[in-house]
Design a protein around this motif. Sequence first.
Motif, PDB file in Angstrom:
ATOM      1  N   HIS A   1      -1.239  12.358   9.195  1.00 48.64           N
ATOM      2  CA  HIS A   1      -1.693  11.030   9.597  1.00 48.64           C
ATOM      3  C   HIS A   1      -2.623  10.473   8.531  1.00 48.64           C
ATOM      4  O   HIS A   1      -3.594  11.147   8.138  1.00 48.64           O
ATOM      5  CB  HIS A   1      -2.430  11.107  10.942  1.00 48.64           C
ATOM      6  N   PRO A   2      -2.363   9.262   8.032  1.00 51.28           N
ATOM      7  CA  PRO A   2      -3.214   8.696   6.980  1.00 51.28           C
ATOM      8  C   PRO A   2      -4.671   8.577   7.428  1.00 51.28           C
ATOM      9  O   PRO A   2      -4.952   8.156   8.567  1.00 51.28           O
ATOM     10  CB  PRO A   2      -2.608   7.314   6.733  1.00 51.28           C
ATOM     11  N   GLN A   3      -5.581   8.976   6.566  1.00 52.87           N
ATOM     12  CA  GLN A   3      -7.005   8.867   6.840  1.00 52.87           C
ATOM     13  C   GLN A   3      -7.759   8.774   5.520  1.00 52.87           C
ATOM     14  O   GLN A   3      -7.237   9.114   4.459  1.00 52.87           O
ATOM     15  CB  GLN A   3      -7.501  10.073   7.632  1.00 52.87           C
ATOM     16  N   ILE A   4      -9.004   8.329   5.587  1.00 53.90           N
ATOM     17  CA  ILE A   4      -9.828   8.200   4.381  1.00 53.90           C
ATOM     18  C   ILE A   4     -10.242   9.585   3.919  1.00 53.90           C
ATOM     19  O   ILE A   4     -10.969  10.300   4.620  1.00 53.90           O
ATOM     20  CB  ILE A   4     -11.060   7.320   4.656  1.00 53.90           C
ATOM     21  N   MET A   5      -9.777   9.954   2.729  1.00 54.44           N
ATOM     22  CA  MET A   5     -10.087  11.274   2.171  1.00 54.44           C
ATOM     23  C   MET A   5     -11.173  11.210   1.098  1.00 54.44           C
ATOM     24  O   MET A   5     -11.741  12.242   0.735  1.00 54.44           O
ATOM     25  CB  MET A   5      -8.819  11.888   1.573  1.00 54.44           C
TER      26      MET A   5
ATOM     27  N   GLU B   1      -5.829  10.701  -1.538  1.00 52.08           N
ATOM     28  CA  GLU B   1      -6.456   9.498  -0.981  1.00 52.08           C
ATOM     29  C   GLU B   1      -6.223   9.323   0.513  1.00 52.08           C
ATOM     30  O   GLU B   1      -7.084   8.770   1.210  1.00 52.08           O
ATOM     31  CB  GLU B   1      -5.953   8.257  -1.723  1.00 52.08           C
ATOM     32  N   THR B   2      -5.065   9.756   1.016  1.00 53.61           N
ATOM     33  CA  THR B   2      -4.714   9.490   2.419  1.00 53.61           C
ATOM     34  C   THR B   2      -4.484  10.750   3.242  1.00 53.61           C
ATOM     35  O   THR B   2      -4.413  10.663   4.474  1.00 53.61           O
ATOM     36  CB  THR B   2      -3.445   8.627   2.503  1.00 53.61           C
ATOM     37  N   GLY B   3      -4.299  11.895   2.604  1.00 53.27           N
ATOM     38  CA  GLY B   3      -4.066  13.130   3.334  1.00 53.27           C
ATOM     39  C   GLY B   3      -2.633  13.364   3.751  1.00 53.27           C
ATOM     40  O   GLY B   3      -2.325  14.427   4.302  1.00 53.27           O
ATOM     41  N   VAL B   4      -1.721  12.436   3.494  1.00 50.51           N
ATOM     42  CA  VAL B   4      -0.333  12.633   3.907  1.00 50.51           C
ATOM     43  C   VAL B   4       0.394  13.474   2.870  1.00 50.51           C
ATOM     44  O   VAL B   4       0.069  13.446   1.678  1.00 50.51           O
ATOM     45  CB  VAL B   4       0.409  11.295   4.136  1.00 50.51           C
ATOM     46  N   LEU B   5       1.390  14.227   3.344  1.00 52.30           N
ATOM     47  CA  LEU B   5       2.182  15.086   2.477  1.00 52.30           C
ATOM     48  C   LEU B   5       3.575  14.495   2.333  1.00 52.30           C
ATOM     49  O   LEU B   5       4.216  14.125   3.329  1.00 52.30           O
ATOM     50  CB  LEU B   5       2.258  16.495   3.063  1.00 52.30           C
ATOM     51  N   ILE B   6       4.037  14.376   1.089  1.00 52.14           N
ATOM     52  CA  ILE B   6       5.313  13.718   0.802  1.00 52.14           C
ATOM     53  C   ILE B   6       6.176  14.661  -0.022  1.00 52.14           C
ATOM     54  O   ILE B   6       5.683  15.332  -0.942  1.00 52.14           O
ATOM     55  CB  ILE B   6       5.081  12.404   0.011  1.00 52.14           C
ATOM     56  N   GLU B   7       7.459  14.725   0.336  1.00 53.78           N
ATOM     57  CA  GLU B   7       8.422  15.497  -0.448  1.00 53.78           C
ATOM     58  C   GLU B   7       9.022  14.608  -1.539  1.00 53.78           C
ATOM     59  O   GLU B   7       9.196  13.395  -1.349  1.00 53.78           O
ATOM     60  CB  GLU B   7       9.539  16.031   0.444  1.00 53.78           C
ATOM     61  N   ALA B   8       9.356  15.205  -2.669  1.00 56.45           N
ATOM     62  CA  ALA B   8       9.858  14.436  -3.802  1.00 56.45           C
ATOM     63  C   ALA B   8      11.122  13.664  -3.457  1.00 56.45           C
ATOM     64  O   ALA B   8      11.309  12.532  -3.934  1.00 56.45           O
ATOM     65  CB  ALA B   8      10.112  15.361  -4.994  1.00 56.45           C
ATOM     66  N   GLU B   9      11.982  14.226  -2.613  1.00 54.32           N
ATOM     67  CA  GLU B   9      13.235  13.546  -2.282  1.00 54.32           C
ATOM     68  C   GLU B   9      13.022  12.311  -1.411  1.00 54.32           C
ATOM     69  O   GLU B   9      13.937  11.508  -1.214  1.00 54.32           O
ATOM     70  CB  GLU B   9      14.213  14.498  -1.601  1.00 54.32           C
TER      71      GLU B   9
ATOM     72  N   SER C   1      -5.715   0.457   1.537  1.00 52.53           N
ATOM     73  CA  SER C   1      -7.068   0.991   1.571  1.00 52.53           C
ATOM     74  C   SER C   1      -8.006  -0.008   0.897  1.00 52.53           C
ATOM     75  O   SER C   1      -7.592  -0.761   0.005  1.00 52.53           O
ATOM     76  CB  SER C   1      -7.135   2.350   0.861  1.00 52.53           C
ATOM     77  N   ARG C   2      -9.274   0.012   1.329  1.00 55.20           N
ATOM     78  CA  ARG C   2     -10.260  -0.906   0.744  1.00 55.20           C
ATOM     79  C   ARG C   2     -11.185  -0.117  -0.180  1.00 55.20           C
ATOM     80  O   ARG C   2     -11.839   0.845   0.244  1.00 55.20           O
ATOM     81  CB  ARG C   2     -11.070  -1.598   1.828  1.00 55.20           C
ATOM     82  N   ARG C   3     -11.233  -0.533  -1.431  1.00 56.63           N
ATOM     83  CA  ARG C   3     -12.027   0.166  -2.429  1.00 56.63           C
ATOM     84  C   ARG C   3     -13.521  -0.011  -2.156  1.00 56.63           C
ATOM     85  O   ARG C   3     -13.955  -1.059  -1.663  1.00 56.63           O
ATOM     86  CB  ARG C   3     -11.681  -0.348  -3.826  1.00 56.63           C
ATOM     87  N   ALA C   4     -14.291   0.994  -2.515  1.00 57.26           N
ATOM     88  CA  ALA C   4     -15.737   0.947  -2.281  1.00 57.26           C
ATOM     89  C   ALA C   4     -16.438   1.759  -3.355  1.00 57.26           C
ATOM     90  O   ALA C   4     -15.843   2.618  -4.007  1.00 57.26           O
ATOM     91  CB  ALA C   4     -16.072   1.497  -0.894  1.00 57.26           C
TER      92      ALA C   4
ATOM     93  N   ASP D   1     -13.711   2.627   1.905  1.00 55.19           N
ATOM     94  CA  ASP D   1     -14.427   2.466   3.175  1.00 55.19           C
ATOM     95  C   ASP D   1     -13.562   1.824   4.259  1.00 55.19           C
ATOM     96  O   ASP D   1     -14.070   1.425   5.307  1.00 55.19           O
ATOM     97  CB  ASP D   1     -15.699   1.656   2.975  1.00 55.19           C
ATOM     98  N   GLY D   2     -12.247   1.701   4.012  1.00 52.94           N
ATOM     99  CA  GLY D   2     -11.353   1.142   5.024  1.00 52.94           C
ATOM    100  C   GLY D   2      -9.917   1.505   4.734  1.00 52.94           C
ATOM    101  O   GLY D   2      -9.517   1.613   3.577  1.00 52.94           O
ATOM    102  N   MET D   3      -9.131   1.724   5.798  1.00 51.18           N
ATOM    103  CA  MET D   3      -7.717   2.055   5.634  1.00 51.18           C
ATOM    104  C   MET D   3      -6.998   1.640   6.908  1.00 51.18           C
ATOM    105  O   MET D   3      -7.446   1.958   8.019  1.00 51.18           O
ATOM    106  CB  MET D   3      -7.540   3.557   5.376  1.00 51.18           C
ATOM    107  N   ASP D   4      -5.887   0.898   6.754  1.00 46.72           N
ATOM    108  CA  ASP D   4      -5.163   0.443   7.944  1.00 46.72           C
ATOM    109  C   ASP D   4      -3.768  -0.009   7.542  1.00 46.72           C
ATOM    110  O   ASP D   4      -3.449  -0.162   6.366  1.00 46.72           O
ATOM    111  CB  ASP D   4      -5.914  -0.707   8.612  1.00 46.72           C
ATOM    112  N   TRP D   5      -2.930  -0.228   8.575  1.00 47.09           N
ATOM    113  CA  TRP D   5      -1.580  -0.737   8.384  1.00 47.09           C
ATOM    114  C   TRP D   5      -1.591  -2.259   8.511  1.00 47.09           C
ATOM    115  O   TRP D   5      -2.243  -2.810   9.407  1.00 47.09           O
ATOM    116  CB  TRP D   5      -0.637  -0.154   9.440  1.00 47.09           C
ATOM    117  N   TYR D   6      -0.840  -2.924   7.630  1.00 45.17           N
ATOM    118  CA  TYR D   6      -0.760  -4.383   7.666  1.00 45.17           C
ATOM    119  C   TYR D   6       0.692  -4.830   7.492  1.00 45.17           C
ATOM    120  O   TYR D   6       1.429  -4.245   6.690  1.00 45.17           O
ATOM    121  CB  TYR D   6      -1.616  -5.003   6.553  1.00 45.17           C
TER     122      TYR D   6
END
Length: 470
Positions: free
Chosen positions: A107-111, A67-75, A31-34, A117-122
């Motif tokens: 799906h990752p998105q700017i939250m 920050e991204t909206g994705v849900l992650i399990e602890a395991e 993500s790009r900080r702004a 102001d930017g988010m992408d896969w690299y």
Amino acid sequence: MSGAERHMVPVDVHLVLRRGGGAHGPEVLLSRRAGPVYASGLWHLPSGHLDPGEDMVAAVIREAREETGVLIEAEDVTAAVTVHHRPPVGSRSQLGVFFEVRRWSGHPQIMEPDRCDGMDWYPLDALPGPMVAYCRAGLNAYRGGLPAAVHFQRPGDTIEYDPAAPDRTRLLPGPPPPGATELPHLLRDFAERAIGRIEQATEVSWLRTGSRVWRLTGHGGSGPGPGSGGGTWYLKRHRGRKFHDREVAAYRSWVPALGPHAPRLIAADTPAQAVVVTALAGRPLHGMVLTPADEARVQHDLGRLTRTLHHSVPERPAGTTAATAADKIERHLEAARPHLTEDDEALVLTLADAYADLPRPALVPTHGDLQYRNILLTPDGRLQLLDFERSEYNTATRDLVRLSDTWTGRPDLRTAFLTGYGRHLTPTEELRLDCEAAFDAVSGIAYGTRHHDPEVTERAHRTLRHLHTT
């Protein structure tokens, strides 16, 4: 220390959200900080500080959601890298813990558009710029399969990663699991891009060096790639950027002049600080029992090989060699002093003064660690050199310092070497060799006592005893 104020550092967590990627290999989410935040305008991993009473796994799951909206399990959270970081402004350091996650929902998105102001896969092999240097240090360690790094910036350094600036990252390898020889997956990816499919990887590291080395056996089946028909190579992961850069530079400049007497560089990976080189057929001279005649022949051939290395490219004029040596000897003496006699210290300081008065020498390509464990003897009697991580432009006599330990009590070996080298040393070079041997001895005592290495320590004391007699 009991009774003293304890050193406290803040802890932050970083999310390495990873997906398989396509032709360019694994990818991570950045993500790009702004806005009014630290490092605004720079790329960074999703990250944040721990909340009071929060554990690290809960923190990275929370930061991912916020920050991204994705849900992650602890395991699905696995530890990747720990970075001890100090920014260029202020003296307070912090610990960054990087966690890898390969499975999530959403799906990752700017939250937080006010902070991003930017988010992408690299791709890991093609990270974007500008990027936060602290984040880049963690990803370099992660990409190299290393568990930790120290990234202490200095006043005047930039927050932004600058590939042209001094690298402040010190990558720290972890101990191999007992009996394990499996390559870290990122090193395997690098090696297989260079030589094809790997059938077997066996660790053959020399314990004292800090680097790790694997012998690689290629797959014997059909198919494209250098390794498709089988073969053997060596993969080396260096203990630091300085050693990596030196070895790669040597392989690309003066080592080719040695021909079959040294490995060839197949591939180098700077972020992972690793190289793949061809295998050699010899066995280390270290520990070999040779007849006096055979050892004299070995020394003669080694002299000839050393001359080839020293003349492989044009020499350079010396810079401030004496000043640098004086600075180093003071630092090493401070650590070695409890293990030196007064006569030892007086001798070293006398030689340091003499060294400062010597004329500046020409500098030549040197091996940097010319001793029997880095010299191989083939079944047909040929010599081969390996391990060029200390290679650099230096005085010709510097390459004789550790080798000269084999000459103690054996003037015939010294004569054999210099005959092969093609000339005797001048009186100035003789004095320079004594000075550099004393400096190396003090360094060896400082290192050997600190790392509990009796072999290095004893060699250093043996050198000082020899210098006292001469």
